[in-house]
Design an enzyme around this catalytic site. Structure first.
Site, PDB file in Angstrom:
ATOM      1  N   ARG A 172     -42.841   4.707 -26.256  1.00 52.03           N
ATOM      2  CA  ARG A 172     -44.036   3.879 -26.041  1.00 52.03           C
ATOM      3  C   ARG A 172     -43.809   2.844 -24.945  1.00 52.03           C
ATOM      4  NH1 ARG A 172     -44.338   6.156 -30.811  1.00 52.03           N
ATOM      5  NH2 ARG A 172     -46.290   6.313 -31.992  1.00 52.03           N
ATOM      6  N   ASP A 182     -39.741  11.244 -41.179  1.00 53.49           N
ATOM      7  CA  ASP A 182     -38.570  11.805 -40.496  1.00 53.49           C
ATOM      8  C   ASP A 182     -37.297  11.744 -41.347  1.00 53.49           C
ATOM      9  OD1 ASP A 182     -40.090  12.415 -38.298  1.00 53.49           O
ATOM     10  OD2 ASP A 182     -39.606  10.587 -37.212  1.00 53.49           O
ATOM     11  N   ARG A 192     -32.170  16.743 -36.857  1.00 49.95           N
ATOM     12  CA  ARG A 192     -32.043  16.124 -38.187  1.00 49.95           C
ATOM     13  C   ARG A 192     -31.393  17.080 -39.198  1.00 49.95           C
ATOM     14  NH1 ARG A 192     -34.518  11.407 -36.843  1.00 49.95           N
ATOM     15  NH2 ARG A 192     -36.533  11.565 -35.829  1.00 49.95           N
TER      16      ARG A 192
HETATM   17  C1  S3P Z   1     -43.715   9.788 -34.187  1.00 51.62           C
HETATM   18  C2  S3P Z   1     -44.547  10.193 -35.182  1.00 51.62           C
HETATM   19  C3  S3P Z   1     -44.196  11.186 -36.206  1.00 51.62           C
HETATM   20  C4  S3P Z   1     -42.676  11.414 -36.254  1.00 51.62           C
HETATM   21  C5  S3P Z   1     -42.072  11.553 -34.894  1.00 51.62           C
HETATM   22  C6  S3P Z   1     -42.324  10.304 -34.069  1.00 51.62           C
HETATM   23  C7  S3P Z   1     -44.181   8.789 -33.198  1.00 51.62           C
HETATM   24  O1  S3P Z   1     -44.818  12.432 -35.897  1.00 51.62           O
HETATM   25  O2  S3P Z   1     -42.388  12.553 -37.042  1.00 51.62           O
HETATM   26  O3  S3P Z   1     -40.674  11.772 -34.978  1.00 51.62           O
HETATM   27  O4  S3P Z   1     -43.364   8.215 -32.462  1.00 51.62           O
HETATM   28  O5  S3P Z   1     -45.400   8.566 -33.138  1.00 51.62           O
HETATM   29  P1  S3P Z   1     -46.335  12.766 -36.375  1.00 51.62           P
HETATM   30  O6  S3P Z   1     -47.232  11.847 -35.669  1.00 51.62           O
HETATM   31  O7  S3P Z   1     -46.538  14.198 -35.964  1.00 51.62           O
HETATM   32  O8  S3P Z   1     -46.316  12.594 -37.864  1.00 51.62           O
END
Ligand code: S3P
Length: 441
Positions: free
Chosen positions: A28, A321, A398
């Site tokens: 981000r 996760d 993972r």
């Molecule tokens: C994430 C959101 C999650 C997570 C991924 C990172 C993020 O995925 O599993 O490792 O940074 O927005 P989903 O939005 O598909 O649940």
């Protein structure tokens, strides 16, 4: 394909560690920095493969990114300020977050951009992103809109949308919020609760984003075409990476660990809520706010008497996760644990719910599962004394790290393939294990 052999448990330890910077916040900070005006400064950015894919992709889009004394500098040209040639191809590697969030930023792109990914990312669902982005006015020109490779071409005439995010996916929510930055008017996102880093990041920049929090949903209003300035940001440690070391400590005998400077945003601490309900007694100390996110040091001790859990589904999204490592803890707990409504888990880097059953059965745990739930018959005396081979698990980082923690705490003679996979999210994983005292063969 590199493998690792583990034949001995880890010895008791009492250490202080730092884990790599948070993956979600790193991606981000780079993407939002690319839309800021001026030079942003990002500290503690991990050199993981997902972050390198993000940096390389943004460089292809004309963003100048350079490093000085380990600090990342990124020169944003403002909203929709990408500057690139026609028909470029961006390789998102293994990163669903980068691919999905970037598509949000490309809704106004003047030329076609093709996004590709590795085998695992190319199997994952992109229809969930294509649908809302098409509503803004972006076009996708590909054979299938369900999977990568995808070609996007933006529109000059974008309209704001009303979007309902029902899966609890922060990637879908964030992709729409980023698309809204470049769209005139007010976009409204009604989203099932999920990690809220994008919202906090923009609020910390004083961007006019409003969040109305309800019990299960958040209503997020974004007024687009509001330029924001560059920023200084420090990435805290990753809760998802910390989870492996918290589990290692809980499952080891007389051990203690402090993990410094970890992001403890409540939308990321489902793992801690779950394991504390199982009797873990994990504590946060020295809690403070850094760049709009809560950060703390995590203290954990070994716990012989973990108990089973009937896991409340309200924690699912906030621990999404961490479920592989939670399932491992449930295998050593006293009693039968139940986890439900976890269909999203099969849509990750690998079908993790299905693989969890296979892995646990392999190490002698009784499991009952279907497409969205799993029941684990815990055994506090679980002790492995045979050969265990972990291969063909979709090179999921993972799966690799969970297997290493199992090998170091449950005994047995393990050969674990796809060692390189941990580089996608947690490059320091093995060096931290060495620091804690493990000597690999
Ligand atoms: C994430 C959101 C999650 C997570 C991924 C990172 C993020 O995925 O599993 O490792 O940074 O927005 P989903 O939005 O598909 O649940």
């Amino acid at each position: 394909m590199v493998k690792i052999v583990i034949q001995k448990r880890i010895k008791d330890f009492n250490k202080v560690i730092n884990v790599d910077g948070d993956k979600s916040l790193s991606i981000r900070s780079l993407l939002i920095g690319s839309q800021a005006y001026g030079i942003s400064k990002i500290k503690n950015l991990p050199k993981s493969e997902d972050i390198l894919s993000t940096i390389n992709g943004l460089r292809k889009l004309g963003i100048n990114i350079f490093f000085k004394k380990k600090i990342c500098y990124l020169n944003g040209n403002g909203l929709n300020g990408f500057n690139y040639k026609k028909n470029i191809v961006i390789d998102a590697g293994n990163s669903g977050t980068f691919a999905r969030l970037l598509l949000g930023l490309l809704v106004k792109s003047p030329y076609t951009v093709k996004i590709i990914g590795d085998k695992s990312l190319s199997r994952r669902d992109f229809q969930r992103i294509v649908d809302p982005l098409e509503k803004f006015g972006a076009k996708f020109v590909s054979k299938s809109k369900k999977n990568l490779p995808l070609k996007i071409i933006g529109s000059e005439y974008l309209s704001p949308i009303n979007y309902f995010e029902k899966k609890g996916s922060a990637q879908c929510k964030s992709s729409v919020i980023l698309a809204a930055l470049n769209t005139p008017g007010k976009t409204i996102v009604t989203a099932k609760k999920s990690r809220n880093h994008t919202e906090l990041f923009l609020k910390n920049l004083n961007f006019p984003l409003k969040v109305i929090s309800k019990k299960k949903y958040d209503k997020i209003e974004v007024v687009g075409e509001n330029q924001f300035k560059s920023f200084d940001y420090t990435i805290p440690g990753d809760m998802s990476s910390s989870a492996f070391f918290i589990a290692l400590t809980l499952l080891s005998k007389n051990s203690k660990l402090k993990i410094k400077n970890v992001n403890v945003n409540a939308s990321r601490t489902g793992f801690i809520n779950i394991i504390n309900k199982m009797g873990a007694k994990v504590k946060f100390i020295n809690k403070r706010n850094i760049c709009g996110e809560p950060v703390a040091d995590i203290c954990v001790k070994s716990q012989k008497n973990l108990k089973s859990i009937n896991c409340p589904i309200k924690y699912n999204s906030n621990a999404i996760d961490e479920f592989l490592i939670i399932f491992l803890l449930a295998s050593k707990a006293y009693g039968v644990s139940n986890f439900k409504k976890l269909e999203e888990l099969n849509k990750k880097e690998s079908p993790r719910l299905k693989l969890a059953s296979l892995m646990l059965r392999k190490i002698g745990v009784t499991v009952k599962s279907n497409e969205d739930s799993i029941k684990i018959y815990g055994n506090p005396r679980l002790n492995i004394n045979k050969k265990i081979l972990i291969n063909r698990y979709y090179k999921d980082h993972r799966v690799f790290m969970t297997s290493v923690i199992a090998a170091l705490t449950l005994g047995g003679n393990w050969t674990i393939h796809d060692m390189e996979s941990h580089m996608s999210s947690f490059p320091s994983f093995l060096s931290i294990l060495r620091k804690i005292g493990y000597r690999f063969i």
